[in-house]
Design a protein around this motif. Structure first.
Motif, PDB file in Angstrom:
ATOM      1  N   MET A  54     -97.908 -78.520 -41.733  1.00  0.00           N
ATOM      2  CA  MET A  54     -97.102 -77.730 -40.801  1.00  0.00           C
ATOM      3  C   MET A  54     -97.985 -76.966 -39.825  1.00  0.00           C
ATOM      4  SD  MET A  54     -94.059 -76.457 -43.325  1.00  0.00           S
ATOM      5  CE  MET A  54     -93.253 -75.482 -42.085  1.00  0.00           C
ATOM      6  N   ALA A  55     -99.124 -76.464 -40.280  1.00  0.00           N
ATOM      7  CA  ALA A  55    -100.035 -75.733 -39.401  1.00  0.00           C
ATOM      8  C   ALA A  55    -100.625 -76.653 -38.343  1.00  0.00           C
ATOM      9  CB  ALA A  55    -101.147 -75.080 -40.221  1.00  0.00           C
ATOM     10  N   VAL A  56    -101.022 -77.866 -38.766  1.00  0.00           N
ATOM     11  CA  VAL A  56    -101.571 -78.830 -37.810  1.00  0.00           C
ATOM     12  C   VAL A  56    -100.503 -79.224 -36.800  1.00  0.00           C
ATOM     13  CG1 VAL A  56    -102.447 -81.183 -37.572  1.00  0.00           C
ATOM     14  CG2 VAL A  56    -103.356 -79.680 -39.348  1.00  0.00           C
ATOM     15  N   ALA A  57     -99.294 -79.463 -37.246  1.00  0.00           N
ATOM     16  CA  ALA A  57     -98.209 -79.845 -36.335  1.00  0.00           C
ATOM     17  C   ALA A  57     -97.903 -78.729 -35.351  1.00  0.00           C
ATOM     18  CB  ALA A  57     -96.958 -80.209 -37.130  1.00  0.00           C
ATOM     19  N   ALA A  58     -97.974 -77.501 -35.793  1.00  0.00           N
ATOM     20  CA  ALA A  58     -97.688 -76.365 -34.922  1.00  0.00           C
ATOM     21  C   ALA A  58     -98.751 -76.202 -33.858  1.00  0.00           C
ATOM     22  CB  ALA A  58     -97.573 -75.089 -35.746  1.00  0.00           C
ATOM     23  N   CYS A  59     -99.980 -76.623 -34.147  1.00  0.00           N
ATOM     24  CA  CYS A  59    -101.079 -76.476 -33.198  1.00  0.00           C
ATOM     25  C   CYS A  59    -101.265 -77.688 -32.310  1.00  0.00           C
ATOM     26  CB  CYS A  59    -102.386 -76.222 -33.952  1.00  0.00           C
ATOM     27  SG  CYS A  59    -102.400 -74.642 -34.799  1.00  0.00           S
ATOM     28  N   SER A  60    -100.525 -78.760 -32.549  1.00  0.00           N
ATOM     29  CA  SER A  60    -100.720 -79.962 -31.750  1.00  0.00           C
ATOM     30  C   SER A  60    -100.246 -79.731 -30.322  1.00  0.00           C
ATOM     31  CB  SER A  60     -99.984 -81.146 -32.373  1.00  0.00           C
ATOM     32  OG  SER A  60     -98.604 -80.961 -32.283  1.00  0.00           O
ATOM     33  N   LYS A  61    -100.883 -80.485 -29.416  1.00  0.00           N
ATOM     34  CA  LYS A  61    -100.562 -80.367 -28.002  1.00  0.00           C
ATOM     35  C   LYS A  61     -99.140 -80.836 -27.744  1.00  0.00           C
ATOM     36  CE  LYS A  61    -102.185 -81.824 -23.507  1.00  0.00           C
ATOM     37  NZ  LYS A  61    -103.089 -82.665 -22.771  1.00  0.00           N
ATOM     38  N   ASP A  62     -98.398 -80.083 -26.952  1.00  0.00           N
ATOM     39  CA  ASP A  62     -97.023 -80.432 -26.605  1.00  0.00           C
ATOM     40  C   ASP A  62     -97.015 -81.057 -25.225  1.00  0.00           C
ATOM     41  OD1 ASP A  62     -94.334 -80.672 -26.251  1.00  0.00           O
ATOM     42  OD2 ASP A  62     -93.920 -78.520 -26.180  1.00  0.00           O
ATOM     43  N   ASP A  63     -96.799 -82.375 -25.164  1.00  0.00           N
ATOM     44  CA  ASP A  63     -96.801 -83.082 -23.880  1.00  0.00           C
ATOM     45  C   ASP A  63     -95.533 -82.843 -23.084  1.00  0.00           C
ATOM     46  OD1 ASP A  63     -99.292 -84.116 -24.299  1.00  0.00           O
ATOM     47  OD2 ASP A  63     -98.553 -85.949 -25.262  1.00  0.00           O
ATOM     48  N   SER A  64     -94.531 -82.206 -23.675  1.00  0.00           N
ATOM     49  CA  SER A  64     -93.278 -82.007 -22.957  1.00  0.00           C
ATOM     50  C   SER A  64     -93.415 -80.966 -21.849  1.00  0.00           C
ATOM     51  CB  SER A  64     -92.174 -81.595 -23.927  1.00  0.00           C
ATOM     52  OG  SER A  64     -92.469 -80.330 -24.493  1.00  0.00           O
ATOM     53  N   ASN A  65     -94.547 -80.239 -21.815  1.00  0.00           N
ATOM     54  CA  ASN A  65     -94.764 -79.249 -20.761  1.00  0.00           C
ATOM     55  C   ASN A  65     -95.279 -79.878 -19.472  1.00  0.00           C
ATOM     56  OD1 ASN A  65     -93.889 -77.126 -22.326  1.00  0.00           O
ATOM     57  ND2 ASN A  65     -95.928 -76.678 -23.130  1.00  0.00           N
ATOM     58  N   THR A  66     -95.626 -81.162 -19.498  1.00  0.00           N
ATOM     59  CA  THR A  66     -96.103 -81.843 -18.308  1.00  0.00           C
ATOM     60  C   THR A  66     -94.988 -81.882 -17.282  1.00  0.00           C
ATOM     61  OG1 THR A  66     -97.545 -83.220 -19.645  1.00  0.00           O
ATOM     62  CG2 THR A  66     -97.086 -83.974 -17.422  1.00  0.00           C
ATOM     63  N   SER A  67     -95.251 -81.280 -16.124  1.00  0.00           N
ATOM     64  CA  SER A  67     -94.218 -81.245 -15.097  1.00  0.00           C
ATOM     65  C   SER A  67     -94.269 -82.513 -14.268  1.00  0.00           C
ATOM     66  CB  SER A  67     -94.410 -80.024 -14.203  1.00  0.00           C
ATOM     67  OG  SER A  67     -93.408 -80.016 -13.220  1.00  0.00           O
ATOM     68  N   THR A  68     -93.124 -83.096 -14.063  1.00  0.00           N
ATOM     69  CA  THR A  68     -93.044 -84.318 -13.279  1.00  0.00           C
ATOM     70  C   THR A  68     -92.418 -84.075 -11.909  1.00  0.00           C
ATOM     71  OG1 THR A  68     -90.947 -84.860 -14.324  1.00  0.00           O
ATOM     72  CG2 THR A  68     -92.938 -85.775 -15.334  1.00  0.00           C
TER      73      THR A  68
END
Length: 143
Positions: free
Chosen positions: A15-29
């Protein structure tokens, strides 16, 4: 109970690793200068004439395939003849800007409509000035 003793720390770690993973949904298109700016390599060029498509990218010499385009945030453009240098060099500079759903280029470049942009792949279409009956589709990949 022994299983829980080992499972809970493992679950906590996951859970800690998943929480720290990069969130690609912030990429603005959104099609803006800020979002589109970056270093791109050409991954495809197709000309369509009278409904027939010709893949020009596959016939590019090696010296063209290793080049890249810098679309700078100050709206300057650098086409860099990288790696194996073409003779004559295909390096060029110019300017660019975003207007509505199109990118306007100067220098040897022309205007192109943004067909799609997902934050990494930019697909542009336009008519080459010298051949108005041709629709050119260029695929660029952000590095």
């Amino acid at each position: 109970m022994k299983i829980l003793k080992f499972a809970l720390p493992a679950l906590s770690f996951i859970m800690a690793v998943a929480a720290c993973s990069k969130d690609d949904s912030n990429t603005s298109t959104a099609i803006t200068v800020q979002n589109i700016s970056g270093k791109y390599v050409v991954k495809g060029l197709v000309y369509t004439v009278a409904g027939i498509s010709f893949n020009l990218y596959d016939s590019f010499p090696a010296c063209e395939k290793d080049n890249y385009v810098l679309l700078n945030t100050d709206k300057t453009l650098n086409y860099v003849d990288d790696g194996e240098v073409c003779v004559p060099s295909s390096a060029d500079n110019g300017t660019w800007d975003v207007r509505n759903d199109s990118i306007i280029f100067t220098s040897q470049f022309e205007s192109a409509k943004v067909q799609s942009y997902d934050g990494k792949t930019l697909v542009l279409t336009g008519n080459p000035e010298s051949e108005p009956s041709v629709v050119a589709t260029t695929t660029l990949e952000k590095q």
